[in-house]
Write a protein that holds these residues in place. Structure first.
Motif, PDB file in Angstrom:
ATOM      1  N   GLU A   4       6.284  33.219 104.580  1.00 21.14           N
ATOM      2  CA  GLU A   4       5.508  34.282 103.850  1.00 21.14           C
ATOM      3  C   GLU A   4       4.509  35.106 104.854  1.00 21.14           C
ATOM      4  OE1 GLU A   4       5.721  31.136 102.807  1.00 21.14           O
ATOM      5  OE2 GLU A   4       6.309  31.250 100.624  1.00 21.14           O
ATOM      6  N   THR A 227      14.637  33.476  97.671  1.00 17.15           N
ATOM      7  CA  THR A 227      13.384  32.839  97.225  1.00 17.15           C
ATOM      8  C   THR A 227      13.114  31.578  97.017  1.00 17.15           C
ATOM      9  OG1 THR A 227      14.247  33.185  94.814  1.00 17.15           O
ATOM     10  CG2 THR A 227      13.146  35.052  95.854  1.00 17.15           C
ATOM     11  N   PRO A 235       8.619  36.115  98.224  1.00 17.91           N
ATOM     12  CA  PRO A 235       8.101  36.243  96.874  1.00 17.91           C
ATOM     13  C   PRO A 235       9.026  37.015  95.953  1.00 17.91           C
ATOM     14  CG  PRO A 235       6.611  36.979  98.457  1.00 17.91           C
ATOM     15  CD  PRO A 235       7.762  36.756  99.257  1.00 17.91           C
ATOM     16  N   SER A 236       9.272  36.409  94.896  1.00 16.55           N
ATOM     17  CA  SER A 236      10.286  37.126  93.829  1.00 16.55           C
ATOM     18  C   SER A 236      10.007  38.464  93.562  1.00 16.55           C
ATOM     19  CB  SER A 236      10.231  36.034  92.445  1.00 16.55           C
ATOM     20  OG  SER A 236       9.243  36.331  92.030  1.00 16.55           O
ATOM     21  N   SER A 237       8.584  38.916  93.914  1.00 16.34           N
ATOM     22  CA  SER A 237       8.545  40.155  93.637  1.00 16.34           C
ATOM     23  C   SER A 237       9.213  41.128  94.573  1.00 16.34           C
ATOM     24  CB  SER A 237       6.979  40.550  93.648  1.00 16.34           C
ATOM     25  OG  SER A 237       6.502  40.073  94.714  1.00 16.34           O
ATOM     26  N   VAL A 238       9.502  40.779  95.934  1.00 20.20           N
ATOM     27  CA  VAL A 238      10.237  41.702  96.889  1.00 20.20           C
ATOM     28  C   VAL A 238      11.550  41.919  96.466  1.00 20.20           C
ATOM     29  CG1 VAL A 238      10.991  41.511  99.051  1.00 20.20           C
ATOM     30  CG2 VAL A 238       8.520  40.633  98.491  1.00 20.20           C
ATOM     31  N   ASN A 240      12.987  41.445  92.987  1.00 20.77           N
ATOM     32  CA  ASN A 240      13.046  41.985  91.780  1.00 20.77           C
ATOM     33  C   ASN A 240      12.652  43.314  91.278  1.00 20.77           C
ATOM     34  OD1 ASN A 240      14.475  39.583  91.344  1.00 20.77           O
ATOM     35  ND2 ASN A 240      12.598  38.397  90.984  1.00 20.77           N
ATOM     36  N   THR A 241      12.285  44.233  92.218  1.00 19.28           N
ATOM     37  CA  THR A 241      11.914  45.546  91.564  1.00 19.28           C
ATOM     38  C   THR A 241      12.932  46.225  91.109  1.00 19.28           C
ATOM     39  OG1 THR A 241      12.565  46.610  93.866  1.00 19.28           O
ATOM     40  CG2 THR A 241      10.172  45.607  93.925  1.00 19.28           C
ATOM     41  N   THR A 245      16.778  44.963  91.768  1.00 18.30           N
ATOM     42  CA  THR A 245      17.608  44.550  91.007  1.00 18.30           C
ATOM     43  C   THR A 245      18.776  45.184  90.705  1.00 18.30           C
ATOM     44  OG1 THR A 245      15.564  43.535  89.824  1.00 18.30           O
ATOM     45  CG2 THR A 245      17.769  43.590  88.497  1.00 18.30           C
ATOM     46  N   ASP A 302      11.460  51.582  96.251  1.00 18.77           N
ATOM     47  CA  ASP A 302      10.411  51.150  95.401  1.00 18.77           C
ATOM     48  C   ASP A 302       9.866  49.705  95.979  1.00 18.77           C
ATOM     49  OD1 ASP A 302      12.397  49.345  94.742  1.00 18.77           O
ATOM     50  OD2 ASP A 302      12.222  49.345  92.692  1.00 18.77           O
ATOM     51  N   GLY A 304      11.361  47.390  97.229  1.00 14.62           N
ATOM     52  CA  GLY A 304      12.080  46.014  97.116  1.00 14.62           C
ATOM     53  C   GLY A 304      13.045  46.008  98.326  1.00 14.62           C
TER      54      GLY A 304
END
Length: 687
Positions: A4, A227, A235-238, A240-241, A245, A302, A304
């Protein structure tokens, strides 16, 4: 440093550039005007020139005692073993626990002992040859909370119920005691007997179903690795935008496409099977995965990160002379350092014991005739089929021989190709009007942190690279090495069992003689045994190395014996005895005595008196007298064996007869029952 921490803010400064190579990625948030906030560079991860060779699929099939072995995790379908977590013997049995891998497996499909596919019943007993209940196998899939092996805890107090192996898939084996004459056949490697499994490995999130299941889809597996706590740990947020996705779903669908096979049928376009060690560099693992699917990680608008799996599409962006502000290293033709006309590659072949296997070479015959052989070696060891490997080799061949290569500096119009694989470039100065694959994307930052343009490293890539004709391009898969090995020990040939004799004092004593052909190999020693047919216990016949005959001890005269021979290997593995066993009835004295003389007969009331003189033969022991009511010796019945010395007058009274006519024949016999010619008495009347 945690992965990270590789995510860092880039402070914009004079003459700064941010790179996006084919093996690297950047995350950029673009909202209206370009804003650069975060970047992650795999080029940072892969910066070392000196890296170890990547592990091969067969590397996870070894099993040794290693207290510090790196943990291993599996994807797709694998054949694996692992380090010993426990090994100890008790009461002649060997107990072993093997750690197969980190994380939960979906299922174990096959068990292998050495090179033998084992059949295991519901109780864990191996019922197939050559084990036949002499081995037991049990396993755990690696649940987050596992259960201990009760068969082990019952034998060793130090291995109690808390030894569960939570989160670790494992195999527990018991090798039962085997006789010394069978051990080399059942467990030839003794304590080093190799136990392996074929398993459906880790469960991953599946974009097709929206659930966590077992999958071999390349996009599903790479998404999981990105992940996972034992993977890249992003981070899953990276990833999963919304745009990321959508990209992952497109990659999933691309990998899931059906591709026609040369032999008929289809296979999924891109699958990933394989393993990685947790002490490997994550960039190296990721590189193996993306290589198996022509994939690369790309940023989304966005902020991701998504996966782009190679597929041909006509570019939506064209850069012309108005967009290009400069160029460097633009060249037509091949780079002498990277060109090749023969692509050699390996893949994981389930038909070759899940090992790294050479694919049929991709050869540009015309170019080989022109320039000679120029070879490039690569590996796609997470690609589990020959067809998949050949499709990747074709792309590799095109990338090794582009029509154009170069670096173009562009104005801000080139921002439109951010995150894309292909761009069309038209540049009249060099008469260029082709589709290029973007190898590197760089933002050019000027003084004051102002974005001034973009640099693109590109090479041409025609649509033909992605065309596929299985009949002409799949090539010939390597021949499967899965052969049936005949481990049967042959039977000795030329075997016979006879009788010979020695003279002890004045007596002849018989003994058995076994003869046979010489052994066909120094590794095969011959053994023999014999016994009376009426007995149950066999007696050993000593046989010297290299001998072609052997002798028994003295045999009983007139008793039937049987004998057998077999081969035994140097390691003690025993072949079958010759069947049926050969039988003989030994005769100590095969020479008949002389005939009786002076034969006479006298009939009376209910009886007949017979007289004769024994022959002057030293081996005479008795006279055999046979009787019939007709003058036919063949159906005559033995009525008396009269023992006596040679050259002596003798007689016999045959009483209790009914009135009638009778015929007699007398034969002299030796101690072995060998008879002389018969002497007939003629007819005699009984009143």
């Amino acid at each position: 440093m945690g992965l990270e921490s590789l995510v860092f803010a880039v402070l914009i400064s004079s003459s700064a550039t941010i790179g996006l190579a084919g093996s690297a990625f950047a995350i950029a948030a673009i909202t209206g005007a370009l804003q650069i906030g975060l970047a992650i560079g795999l080029s940072y991860l892969a910066g070392s020139i000196f890296r170890p060779d990547p592990p091969k699929p067969q590397d996870v099939q070894t099993s040794v005692k290693n207290p510090v072995a790196p943990r291993v995790r599996h994807y797709g379908r694998v054949k694996t073993s692992g380090p010993w977590a426990f090994i100890e013997s008790k009461n002649g049995n060997l107990y072993k626990v093997i750690a197969l891998g980190t994380g939960e497996l979906d299922a174990i499909e096959e068990y292998w002992i050495d090179d033998n596919l084992a059949t295991v019943n519901g109780s864990g007993v191996v019922t197939s040859d050559p084990y036949n209940s002499k081995a037991e196998i049990r396993s755990r899939l690696g649940l987050s909370t596992e259960t201990s092996y009760t068969q082990l805890t019952a034998q060793f107090a130090e291995w109690d119920s808390f030894h569960r192996g939570d989160g670790v898939s494992s195999l527990f084996s018991i090798q039962k005691a085997v006789g010394s004459d069978k051990i080399s056949e059942v467990f030839p490697n003794f304590t080093n007997t190799l136990y392996r499994v074929v398993a459906r490995a880790s469960k991953v999130y599946d974009f097709g179903t929206g659930t966590t299941i077992w999958s071999e889809n390349a996009a599903n597996i790479i998404h999981d690795y990105m992940t996972h706590a034992d993977g890249l740990r992003l981070p899953s947020s990276v990833i999963n935008t919304p745009l990321a996705t959508a990209g992952w779903l497109a990659a999933y669908n691309r990998a899931n496409e059906a591709v026609t096979l040369k032999a008929g049928g289809t296979e999924k376009r891109y699958r990933v099977w394989g393993s990685y060690q947790l002490d490997e560099r994550p960039a190296d693992v990721l590189s193996r995965m993306t290589a198996a699917c022509d994939g690369r990680l790309v940023p989304t608008a966005d902020g991701g990160l998504t996966l782009d799996i190679g597929t041909w599409e006509e570019p939506t962006v064209t850069l012309d002379a108005d967009a290009i502000t400069g160029f460097s290293e633009v060249a037509r033709g091949r780079d002498v350092l990277t060109t090749a006309n023969i692509i050699r590659a390996t893949f994981m072949s389930p038909f070759h014991d899940y090992q790294s296997t050479d694919a049929d070479q991709w050869i540009d015959e015309d170019d080989v005739s022109l320039r000679g052989e120029i070879v490039k070696d690569t590996n796609f060891n997470m690609a589990p089929s020959h067809g998949q490997c050949r499709r990747l080799m074709k792309l590799e061949a095109y990338r090794a021989n582009p029509s154009w290569v170069g670096v173009f500096q562009c104005n801000l119009r080139a921002l439109a190709v951010f995150g894309k694989r292909f761009v069309r470039i038209t540049y009249p100065l060099f008469s260029i009007d082709e589709v290029f694959e973007i190898q590197d994307f760089r933002f050019n930052i000027g003084e004051g942190g102002v974005l001034t343009g973009v640099s693109l490293q590109v090479q041409s890539m025609p649509s033909a690279a992605y065309d596929w004709d299985a009949a002409t391009e799949e090539g010939t898969a390597p021949i499967s090495e899965e052969t049936v090995v005949d481990k049967t020990i042959p039977l000795p040939t030329g075997f016979s069992f006879g009788v010979s004799r020695i003279t002890v004092g004045s007596q002849q004593v018989p003994y058995g003689v076994l003869t046979f052909d010489a052994s066909p190999s120094d590794a095969l020693k011959i053994q023999g045994q014999y016994k009376k047919v009426s007995d149950t216990d066999w007696l050993v016949v000593p046989i010297s190395d290299g001998a072609t005959s052997a002798q028994t001890n003295a045999l009983s005269d007139g008793v039937q014996y049987e004998a057998q021979v077999r081969f035994v290997t140097l390691t003690g593995r025993e072949g079958a005895w010759t069947t049926p066993s050969l039988k003989v009835t030994p005769v100590a004295d095969p020479t008949a005595p002389g005939v009786v003389t002076s034969v006479s007969k006298t009939g009376g009331t209910g009886q007949v008196t017979i007289n004769w003189t024994a022959p002057n033969s030293a081996n005479y022991t008795a006279a055999n007298i046979r009787r019939n009511t007709v003058n036919t010796e063949g159906s005559a019945v033995l009525v008396r064996t009269e023992y006596g010395p040679p050259s002596t007058a003798d007689s016999y009274v045959d009483g209790g007869l009914a009135a009638g006519t009778y015929y007699y024949w007398i034969k002299a016999a030796n101690a072995s029952g060998v008879e002389s010619a018969s002497v007939a008495t003629g007819s005699v009347v009984v009143t």
